[in-house]
Design a protein around this motif. Structure first.
Motif, PDB file in Angstrom:
ATOM      1  N   GLU A  92      -6.298   2.791  -4.642  1.00 13.19           N
ATOM      2  CA  GLU A  92      -6.373   1.726  -3.652  1.00 13.19           C
ATOM      3  C   GLU A  92      -7.807   1.383  -3.261  1.00 13.19           C
ATOM      4  OE1 GLU A  92      -3.663   2.553  -0.414  1.00 13.19           O
ATOM      5  OE2 GLU A  92      -1.927   2.145  -1.697  1.00 13.19           O
ATOM      6  N   SER A 141       0.834  -1.197   0.000  1.00  9.48           N
ATOM      7  CA  SER A 141       0.000   0.000   0.000  1.00  9.48           C
ATOM      8  C   SER A 141       0.874   1.254   0.000  1.00  9.48           C
ATOM      9  CB  SER A 141      -0.923   0.003   1.215  1.00  9.48           C
ATOM     10  OG  SER A 141      -0.157   0.064   2.423  1.00  9.48           O
ATOM     11  N   LYS A 142       0.272   2.368  -0.398  1.00  4.15           N
ATOM     12  CA  LYS A 142       1.028   3.621  -0.490  1.00  4.15           C
ATOM     13  C   LYS A 142       1.587   4.065   0.859  1.00  4.15           C
ATOM     14  CE  LYS A 142      -1.368   5.508  -4.549  1.00  4.15           C
ATOM     15  NZ  LYS A 142      -2.261   6.582  -5.047  1.00  4.15           N
TER      16      LYS A 142
END
Length: 914
Positions: free
Chosen positions: A420, A375-376
């Motif tokens: 996302e 994930s970012k």
């Protein structure tokens, strides 16, 4: 004695995470234990493994085995890469375009196959595709649907001339307008300038480079190497003398003094392969792109020789895929079911994140983490679990598994959308295969061969919140196993768990055969779920022949012994091979789940070039044996028996590698070796060097004589008693080209040879002093040669022995996990992997009232197979080298071609004629 057994069971159960109260134990089995395999894309599909499939989100079916996945920068398209095929998917509509199309209107840009690597250009209009065997990167225009370029990795660079490249994974470095490309042929990473179309750098990496990633700042490249060794030739071998210099067997056991340093075998000097602890073996390299130098070599996961509880690690970690954050990189170790954390800026390993799914099975391996993304905010990892049909959601700060998302069969890759809000997931086998023949069956566009009919899947899943993830997690676990509380002590000869009760069975003979489905042998049997129109290898099966041959063979009996054994003892009509082909089957059968390397490497077109300067061209690509790249963490059946000090001996299994010769003259083992590959250490000293493994040039009748001679010498006339387990291969039901002069005038002749061998071996065993305590298990390694009206994976399972029910048909689900559970439970050996512990318990096959009647074999129908003619060659002075070579055991292209060739001119669905 009984008290001792119960105490032993208590100790085992406590270490195996089972509960025990008042002599009750929890037995885990697959949820489909009482169901037949089926595909239900709108509901619950039942896999050949007995597990369920209920993919989350929206799912479409695509070509089988999508091992490459990329999402376009504009977020509108996804591309999946298969062998020689790619699929372009409109994410919004979930419409897919296959290239090439089944109608062949779109020409394939990948005629030589492809392997892993795929990326979009920054404008989302161009694709960069790994060309695999041709050593190039293919450039494809997605608007015009044409190939626009081919960028070869071959050529001179850095003062060295490279040839025989094999393109693997690739990454686009848009900042530099370049591609980073792995070359598994030459064990290197190559930089390709897209403006000049020139190679700008070549950096040596580890063995069989497989996974590639780039740091967010584009300064560091990461390479995951899945190769264990660089395999040498016999010393002094040349193209001219290779045929005369080969040895008849594997040269050494793995990780022994001989394998590390070399040895002498049959007068040949054999180079060693070195240590599994080598930095180049199963490792992750980091490369400084400013200097084109390797700056770190990390050995991730558990290491060979390390002790895990009471078991020694025998298989490398198989690091395969990498997700990279601003400081840390995360590497999936398929063999260890964990993720290694690398602090790449400080050049440190920070330990592993174990992937935990349920305390009842966490001790056992079988998740096989493969694709991974981050994930970012770098707090969550999403991991494709190849062996568990799920994506694991991992919380990075706490190193815990937050939950699981249900997918298709064999989850390979997972990606996040840019915002996302969605996950994109591919699975190798999707919902499974389903039927590939029989009444009412209509062949789909992709064909009927098992490797074609079994489609993969692409999923689009909205990002689940905490509550939805909890629901998904419960679903994944329910799809995988159920738990039942049963009495620990039982009078059934098959204990419910290893060590829970005594059994009169002391000896097991495990006979493995090749490539047949249920219907084509047992389709005629009554009280069972068969299709008699597909029983081309049955008895009185002349009706399956075309009219031109039917009149020549009234009352044709191809497999009278199979039918007799099934009727005299017991067989299953709900048994499935987990495998599609031999490369998978010989892993599954011996207790090793095929990892990501086996799966990807088995499904790629590849050309061996044994005398090439490119060491990766002597690629490990096992067929009848496991290579060191394939080993499980603590091994499989062999290693489990050795740890428990249970005697075993092997006839024919595991003496075939990717590059063996299989001529008539190779009668000692069925093979002759030129590339030096170790055998499993536990097996090396317990395998016959006088029994022919897979080689269809050698009659199965010859194997019967080899087996009887060695068995009699060692365990009837000798001082030692028969081992607790014997494994034995009789492979000629695989089939090969017709050879009338050698006694094989029809393809059915090979099955008849095999049938007679099975009958003769059971006849022999049942007349020995060991029969009163014996169980014989007979099965196939894979079903790829045949057709079945229920499922293309359905195959043959027969059990024979005094404690097997007579004239019994089992409808209980069974697979390789069930067979291994049977072996482990009887021999009091702890389970090895999740398929063993969750396999169906096959107690319904057994009775506590023995019948010691031996078996008497039936002679073959001499019209299709004449034993005297097949064996006559061995009394003649024949020039063996001029005899036509045997077909390769696991040449899937050959099997596919043969499958379709045999469908032509058929009288009824599934009939094979010559």
């Amino acid at each position: 004695m009984k008290a001792k057994l119960i105490l032993s069971a208590l100790a085992l159960l406590s270490t195996g995470s089972f509960t025990y109260a008042q002599q009750q134990v929890n037995v885990l089995q697959v949820p489909g234990v009482n169901q037949y395999a089926k595909i239900d894309t709108a509901g619950t599909s039942v896999l050949p493994s007995g597990r369920y499939i209920t993919p989350a989100g929206k799912t479409i079916r695509i070509t089988h085995d999508p091992f490459g996945l990329s999402i376009s920068p504009d977020g509108k398209k996804a591309v999946t890469l298969h062998n020689g095929v790619f699929t372009l998917i409109d994410i919004a509509t979930m419409n897919a375009t296959r290239v090439p199309g089944y109608g062949k209107k779109i020409i394939s840009p990948l005629p030589n196959g492809s392997f892993l690597g795929v990326a979009f250009s920054p404008d989302s209009k161009m694709l960069y595709l790994s060309g695999g065997d041709n050593g190039a990167v293919i450039v494809f225009d997605t608007d015009k649907f044409i190939k626009t370029d081919s960028l070869s990795l071959n050529g001179a660079i850095g003062g060295k001339d490279y040839d025989d490249s094999f393109t693997s994974d690739l990454v686009l470095n848009a900042d530099k307008n370049e591609l980073l490309v792995l070359d598994r042929g030459n064990f290197r990473m190559v930089r390709v300038n897209l403006g000049t179309k020139k190679l700008t750098a070549s950096i040596d990496v580890g063995r069989q480079p497989f996974g590639l990633a780039l740091s967010p700042d584009k300064k560091i490249a990461f390479v995951a190497n899945v190769g264990m060794y660089s395999y040498p030739l016999i010393a002094g071998a040349t193209p001219k003398n290779a045929d005369s210099i080969m040895i008849s067997r594997h040269p050494y056991g793995d990780n022994t003094k001989e394998s590390r340093e070399g040895t002498i075998v049959e007068g040949r000097k054999i180079p060693g392969v070195g240590s599994p602890s080598s930095p180049e073996a199963m490792s992750v390299f980091t490369i400084d792109l400013a200097t084109n130098t390797v700056i770190s070599k990390f050995k991730t996961g558990h290491q060979v020789g390390q002790m895990l509880e009471d078991a020694e690690v025998t298989g490398g970690a198989s690091p395969n895929s990498i997700a990279v954050g601003n400081q840390y990189a995360y590497v999936t170790n398929a063999t260890n079911d964990n993720i290694t954390i690398i602090d790449y800026k400080n050049h440190k390993l920070l330990g592993d994140i174990p992937i935990k799914v349920d305390s009842r099975i966490d001790k056992f391996r079988g998740l096989l983490p493969f694709g991974i993304c981050l994930s970012k905010d770098e707090k969550t990892l999403y991991v494709a679990l190849l062996g568990f049909n799920a994506v694991a959601v991992i919380d990075v700060p706490t190193k815990t598994t937050k939950g699981l998302i249900p997918t298709g069969w064999g989850t390979s890759r997972v990606k996040l959308s840019a915002d996302e809000s969605e996950l994109y997931i591919t699975s190798c086998r999707g919902y499974g295969a389903g039927p590939n023949g029989g009444f009412g069956f209509v062949a789909p566009p992709q064909g009927t061969y098992i490797g074609d009919i079994q489609l993969g899947t692409f999923q689009k899943v909205p990002m689940p919140d905490q509550d939805q993830l909890a629901v998904y997690t419960r679903q994944v676990l329910a799809n995988t196993f159920v738990s039942t509380s049963v009495p620990a002590a039982t009078n059934n000869p098959l204990p419910v768990l290893p060590g829970t009760s005594a059994t009169p069975i002391k000896y097991i003979v495990y006979i493995t055969k090749e490539n047949r489905t249920y219907d084509e042998v047992f389709g005629q049997l009554k009280n069972a779920n068969g299709d008699s129109t597909l029983a081309r290898f049955g008895v009185h099966c002349e009706y399956t022949l075309p009219d031109a041959l039917r009149v020549q063979f009234p009352n044709l009996n191809v497999s009278p012994n199979h039918i007799k054994v099934a009727n005299q003892f017991a067989f299953a009509d709900n048994y499935y091979c987990d495998s599609d082909a031999s490369i998978h089957g010989h892993h599954w059968m011996m207790g090793v789940i095929p990892n990501e390397w086996v799966e990807a490497n088995s499904n790629v077109s590849k050309t061996a070039k044994l005398f090439s300067k490119a060491p990766g061209r002597r690629f490990p690509g096992s067929t009848g044996s496991m290579d060191p790249e394939d080993y499980a963490e603590t091994g499989g059946l062999w290693e489990a028996l050795e740890r428990k000090h249970v005697d075993f001996y092997n006839f024919g299994e595991a003496n075939e590698t990717a590059h063996v010769r299989e001529d008539w003259e190779d009668t000692a083992t069925g093979a002759a070796h030129i590339v030096m590959v170790p055998m499993q250490k536990a097996l090396f000293t317990r395998t016959s060097h006088n029994y022919a493994g897979f080689n269809t040039n050698i009659p199965d009748q010859f194997r019967v004589e080899q087996f009887k001679t060695e068995f009699t010498k060692m365990w009837i006339r000798g001082k030692k008693k028969m081992p607790s387990l014997i494994t034995m291969q009789v492979p000629n039901d695989h089939g090969a080209d017709i050879r009338p002069k050698d006694g094989y005038p029809y393809r059915q002749s090979y099955m008849a040879d095999n049938d007679l061998a099975v009958g003769r071996m059971l006849d022999f065993l049942s007349h020995t002093k060991y029969w009163k305590n014996m169980l014989v298990i007979i099965t196939e390694d894979d079903p790829q040669g045949g057709v079945d009206h229920l499922d293309a994976h359905r195959s043959i399972l027969m059990l024979a022995g005094p404690y097997v029910k007579k004239g019994y048909v089992s409808h209980t689900h069974a697979n390789f996990g069930s067979i291994l559970k049977t072996i482990y439970n009887i021999l009091d050996v702890p389970y090895v992997n999740q398929y063993d512990v969750t396999g169906s318990l096959l107690q319904d096959f057994f009775t506590n009232k023995p019948d010691f009647t031996p078996y008497t074999f039936i002679n073959s129908d001499t019209r299709i197979f004449d034993t005297k003619k097949a064996m006559a060659r061995y009394s003649k002075n024949t020039n063996w080298r001029k005899i036509k070579k045997s077909i390769e055991m696991d040449d899937e292209d050959r099997e596919r071609e043969d499958h379709y060739k045999q469908q032509k001119g058929k009288k009824t669905s599934g009939t094979i004629v010559n």
